[in-house]
Write a protein that holds these residues in place. Structure first.
Motif, PDB file in Angstrom:
ATOM      1  N   ALA A  71      -3.718  21.577  35.150  1.00 17.49           N
ATOM      2  CA  ALA A  71      -4.652  22.690  34.890  1.00 17.49           C
ATOM      3  C   ALA A  71      -6.072  22.277  35.267  1.00 17.49           C
ATOM      4  O   ALA A  71      -6.817  23.051  35.884  1.00 17.49           O
ATOM      5  N   ILE A  72      -6.434  21.041  34.924  1.00 16.69           N
ATOM      6  CA  ILE A  72      -7.787  20.554  35.246  1.00 16.69           C
ATOM      7  C   ILE A  72      -7.967  20.488  36.771  1.00 16.69           C
ATOM      8  O   ILE A  72      -9.024  20.868  37.303  1.00 16.69           O
ATOM      9  N   GLU A  73      -6.936  20.027  37.461  1.00 10.04           N
ATOM     10  CA  GLU A  73      -6.993  19.965  38.933  1.00 10.04           C
ATOM     11  C   GLU A  73      -7.249  21.349  39.515  1.00 10.04           C
ATOM     12  O   GLU A  73      -8.058  21.535  40.413  1.00 10.04           O
ATOM     13  N   LYS A  74      -6.520  22.348  38.984  1.00 12.11           N
ATOM     14  CA  LYS A  74      -6.663  23.733  39.470  1.00 12.11           C
ATOM     15  C   LYS A  74      -8.108  24.217  39.244  1.00 12.11           C
ATOM     16  O   LYS A  74      -8.714  24.836  40.131  1.00 12.11           O
ATOM     17  N   ILE A  75      -8.648  23.906  38.060  1.00 12.81           N
ATOM     18  CA  ILE A  75     -10.032  24.311  37.742  1.00 12.81           C
ATOM     19  C   ILE A  75     -11.001  23.671  38.740  1.00 12.81           C
ATOM     20  O   ILE A  75     -11.926  24.310  39.255  1.00 12.81           O
ATOM     21  N   LYS A  76     -10.749  22.389  39.050  1.00 12.38           N
ATOM     22  CA  LYS A  76     -11.629  21.682  40.007  1.00 12.38           C
ATOM     23  C   LYS A  76     -11.492  22.287  41.407  1.00 12.38           C
ATOM     24  O   LYS A  76     -12.494  22.511  42.090  1.00 12.38           O
ATOM     25  N   GLN A  77     -10.227  22.547  41.821  1.00 12.81           N
ATOM     26  CA  GLN A  77      -9.998  23.129  43.155  1.00 12.81           C
ATOM     27  C   GLN A  77     -10.731  24.453  43.306  1.00 12.81           C
ATOM     28  O   GLN A  77     -11.239  24.787  44.370  1.00 12.81           O
ATOM     29  N   LYS A  99     -19.594  16.576  30.679  1.00 16.72           N
ATOM     30  CA  LYS A  99     -20.504  15.429  30.828  1.00 16.72           C
ATOM     31  C   LYS A  99     -20.909  15.303  32.304  1.00 16.72           C
ATOM     32  O   LYS A  99     -22.082  15.087  32.620  1.00 16.72           O
ATOM     33  N   GLU A 100     -19.918  15.468  33.196  1.00 21.37           N
ATOM     34  CA  GLU A 100     -20.154  15.304  34.631  1.00 21.37           C
ATOM     35  C   GLU A 100     -21.126  16.352  35.177  1.00 21.37           C
ATOM     36  O   GLU A 100     -22.049  16.025  35.915  1.00 21.37           O
ATOM     37  N   HIS A 101     -20.938  17.649  34.752  1.00 22.99           N
ATOM     38  CA  HIS A 101     -21.854  18.646  35.338  1.00 22.99           C
ATOM     39  C   HIS A 101     -23.234  18.607  34.680  1.00 22.99           C
ATOM     40  O   HIS A 101     -24.195  19.146  35.189  1.00 22.99           O
ATOM     41  N   ASN A 118     -13.403  25.217  41.936  1.00 24.75           N
ATOM     42  CA  ASN A 118     -14.850  24.994  41.763  1.00 24.75           C
ATOM     43  C   ASN A 118     -15.433  25.718  40.559  1.00 24.75           C
ATOM     44  O   ASN A 118     -16.532  26.284  40.636  1.00 24.75           O
ATOM     45  N   ILE A 119     -14.702  25.728  39.459  1.00 26.86           N
ATOM     46  CA  ILE A 119     -15.171  26.459  38.275  1.00 26.86           C
ATOM     47  C   ILE A 119     -15.900  25.484  37.355  1.00 26.86           C
ATOM     48  O   ILE A 119     -15.365  24.423  37.020  1.00 26.86           O
ATOM     49  N   LYS A 120     -17.114  25.847  36.945  1.00 27.69           N
ATOM     50  CA  LYS A 120     -17.859  25.025  35.976  1.00 27.69           C
ATOM     51  C   LYS A 120     -17.521  25.519  34.567  1.00 27.69           C
ATOM     52  O   LYS A 120     -17.746  26.686  34.267  1.00 27.69           O
ATOM     53  N   ILE A 121     -16.974  24.643  33.760  1.00 34.11           N
ATOM     54  CA  ILE A 121     -16.557  25.056  32.414  1.00 34.11           C
ATOM     55  C   ILE A 121     -17.705  24.831  31.421  1.00 34.11           C
ATOM     56  O   ILE A 121     -18.237  23.726  31.307  1.00 34.11           O
ATOM     57  N   ASP A 122     -18.044  25.891  30.688  1.00 34.29           N
ATOM     58  CA  ASP A 122     -19.114  25.819  29.694  1.00 34.29           C
ATOM     59  C   ASP A 122     -18.564  25.795  28.268  1.00 34.29           C
ATOM     60  O   ASP A 122     -19.245  25.343  27.350  1.00 34.29           O
ATOM     61  N   GLU A 165     -16.135  40.576  26.967  1.00 32.04           N
ATOM     62  CA  GLU A 165     -17.078  41.640  26.563  1.00 32.04           C
ATOM     63  C   GLU A 165     -18.493  41.086  26.441  1.00 32.04           C
ATOM     64  O   GLU A 165     -19.478  41.765  26.729  1.00 32.04           O
ATOM     65  N   ALA A 166     -18.597  39.814  26.001  1.00 32.60           N
ATOM     66  CA  ALA A 166     -19.917  39.184  25.858  1.00 32.60           C
ATOM     67  C   ALA A 166     -20.446  38.675  27.199  1.00 32.60           C
ATOM     68  O   ALA A 166     -21.538  38.109  27.253  1.00 32.60           O
ATOM     69  N   GLY A 167     -19.649  38.827  28.279  1.00 35.01           N
ATOM     70  CA  GLY A 167     -20.143  38.500  29.618  1.00 35.01           C
ATOM     71  C   GLY A 167     -19.486  37.315  30.285  1.00 35.01           C
ATOM     72  O   GLY A 167     -19.790  37.010  31.438  1.00 35.01           O
ATOM     73  N   ALA A 168     -18.579  36.613  29.566  1.00 33.50           N
ATOM     74  CA  ALA A 168     -18.014  35.377  30.131  1.00 33.50           C
ATOM     75  C   ALA A 168     -16.888  35.652  31.122  1.00 33.50           C
ATOM     76  O   ALA A 168     -16.225  36.692  31.054  1.00 33.50           O
ATOM     77  N   ASN A 169     -16.658  34.684  32.000  1.00 34.87           N
ATOM     78  CA  ASN A 169     -15.432  34.618  32.795  1.00 34.87           C
ATOM     79  C   ASN A 169     -14.487  33.656  32.077  1.00 34.87           C
ATOM     80  O   ASN A 169     -14.934  32.830  31.280  1.00 34.87           O
ATOM     81  N   LEU A 170     -13.190  33.792  32.366  1.00 38.91           N
ATOM     82  CA  LEU A 170     -12.209  33.066  31.552  1.00 38.91           C
ATOM     83  C   LEU A 170     -11.230  32.253  32.380  1.00 38.91           C
ATOM     84  O   LEU A 170     -10.909  32.621  33.504  1.00 38.91           O
ATOM     85  N   VAL A 171     -10.755  31.172  31.782  1.00 37.60           N
ATOM     86  CA  VAL A 171      -9.555  30.479  32.255  1.00 37.60           C
ATOM     87  C   VAL A 171      -8.574  30.561  31.095  1.00 37.60           C
ATOM     88  O   VAL A 171      -8.902  30.159  29.965  1.00 37.60           O
ATOM     89  N   LEU A 172      -7.397  31.140  31.374  1.00 38.37           N
ATOM     90  CA  LEU A 172      -6.448  31.469  30.295  1.00 38.37           C
ATOM     91  C   LEU A 172      -5.234  30.544  30.382  1.00 38.37           C
ATOM     92  O   LEU A 172      -4.557  30.498  31.410  1.00 38.37           O
ATOM     93  N   LEU A 173      -4.947  29.819  29.307  1.00 40.38           N
ATOM     94  CA  LEU A 173      -3.800  28.913  29.311  1.00 40.38           C
ATOM     95  C   LEU A 173      -2.776  29.305  28.240  1.00 40.38           C
ATOM     96  O   LEU A 173      -3.146  29.638  27.112  1.00 40.38           O
ATOM     97  N   SER A 174      -1.508  29.235  28.604  1.00 35.81           N
ATOM     98  CA  SER A 174      -0.390  29.291  27.656  1.00 35.81           C
ATOM     99  C   SER A 174       0.875  29.094  28.481  1.00 35.81           C
ATOM    100  O   SER A 174       0.789  28.920  29.707  1.00 35.81           O
TER     101      SER A 174
END
Ligand SMILES: NC(=O)c1ccc[n+]([C@@H]2O[C@H](COP(=O)([O-])OP(=O)(O)OC[C@H]3O[C@@H](n4cnc5c(N)ncnc54)[C@H](OP(=O)(O)O)[C@@H]3O)[C@@H](O)[C@H]2O)c1
Length: 257
Positions: free
Chosen positions: A77-83, A134-136, A85-89, A32-41
């Motif tokens: 999960a981190i590999e999937k995020i990298k594949q 740190k990397e981005h 190309n998602i920048k995590i904030d 609602e505040a405008g973000a995109n999400l990565v959802l884990l469980s």
């Protein structure tokens, strides 16, 4: 222009335990505040339901079935995020559980399960996502969902309280080490909110009466009342706050009970 922005547009947040309860509410609130999400469980069906709600809002959500107690699952999960190309904030370490046992009866298995779910997972998620931030080079926000049980001795049990206190201290140390990478690390300490975790307890009238007796606002929290504080800690509005725990507790902790 003195009012900083609470808007999370163009930010992506990873939330653990996003399928139900507090994590689900935060995921939808962040969208609602405008973000995109990565959802884990671990429960695909619940993640897919949250994903549908978020895509209907015009945001993207990537569900990744992950057991956060398993470092190999976290790496995948981190590999999937990298594949992708998602920048995590933003990272919200929310996944948690409890087994309420009096100290004399706590088994090693219970102890390990609570430690691994509530604190070990939060550290290794933070380590992996902290490295990406740190990397981005654009910094980021980490929000740890602790509890009033991390500050005050409650009937929630020794292992649970120990994990939640550890989370408050981990928040301070990560804030101390990672400030130089522009990563703000904060924690939220909720009092009682109705979720699948607490539903049964909160259906006990006597139990609720005891809770309200030590709660200045005289009511149980509503999930949207956690969303505002979390969006605040994820947004530019809190850019000079790090290492803190914000108790969202109807005033419960003010008297140091
Ligand atoms: N509700 C309250 O009143 C309250 C008060 C203070 C603090 N908290 C804290 O807030 C957090 C969320 O609580 P809640 O009430 O929303 O609990 P909940 O309704 O039981 O939801 C817990 C979430 O964590 C996930 N999870 C648990 N173990 C996991 C694992 N090994 N790997 C990945 N995900 C896992 C669950 O998904 P799966 O089981 O599908 O994996 C679920 O999505 C917890 O850390 C809790 O200690 C809650």
């Amino acid at each position: 222009m003195y009012l900083p922005s609470f808007n999370l547009s163009n930010k992506t947040a990873v939330i653990t335990g996003a399928g139900r309860g507090i994590g689900r509410a935060l995921a939808i609130g962040f969208a609602e505040a405008g973000a995109n999400l990565v959802l884990l469980s671990r429960t695909e069906k619940e993640l897919n339901e949250v994903e549908t709600i978020i895509s209907d809002m015009g945001r993207t959500a990537l569900p990744i079935v992950t057991d956060v107690t398993k470092p190999s699952d976290i790496s995948e999960a981190i590999e999937k995020i990298k594949q992708e190309n998602i920048k995590i904030d933003i990272l919200v370490n929310n996944a948690g559980m409890n087994i309420r046992t009096e100290a004399l009866n706590v088994t090693e298995d219970e102890w390990d399960k609570i430690m691994n779910t509530n604190i070990k997972s939060a550290f290794f998620m933070s380590r992996e996502i902290g490295a990406l931030m740190k990397e981005h080079g654009e910094g980021g926000r980490i929000i740890n969902i602790s509890s009033v049980a991390g500050k005050i001795a409650l009937r929630t049990g020794v292992a649970y309280g120990a994990t939640k206190a550890a989370m408050i201290q981990m928040t301070k140390i990560l804030a101390f080490e990672w400030g130089k990478y522009h990563i703000n690390v904060n924690s939220i300490g909720p009092w009682y909110f109705e979720t699948p975790l607490t539903k049964e307890l909160l259906s006990n009238e006597e139990y609720v009466k005891d809770i309200l007796a030590v709660t200045p606002l005289k009511r149980i929290g509503q999930l949207p009342e956690l969303v505002g504080p979390a969006v605040f800690l994820a947004s530019d509005a809190s850019s000079y706050i790090s290492g803190q725990t914000l108790f969202v507790d109807g005033g419960m902790t003010i008297n140091g009970f």
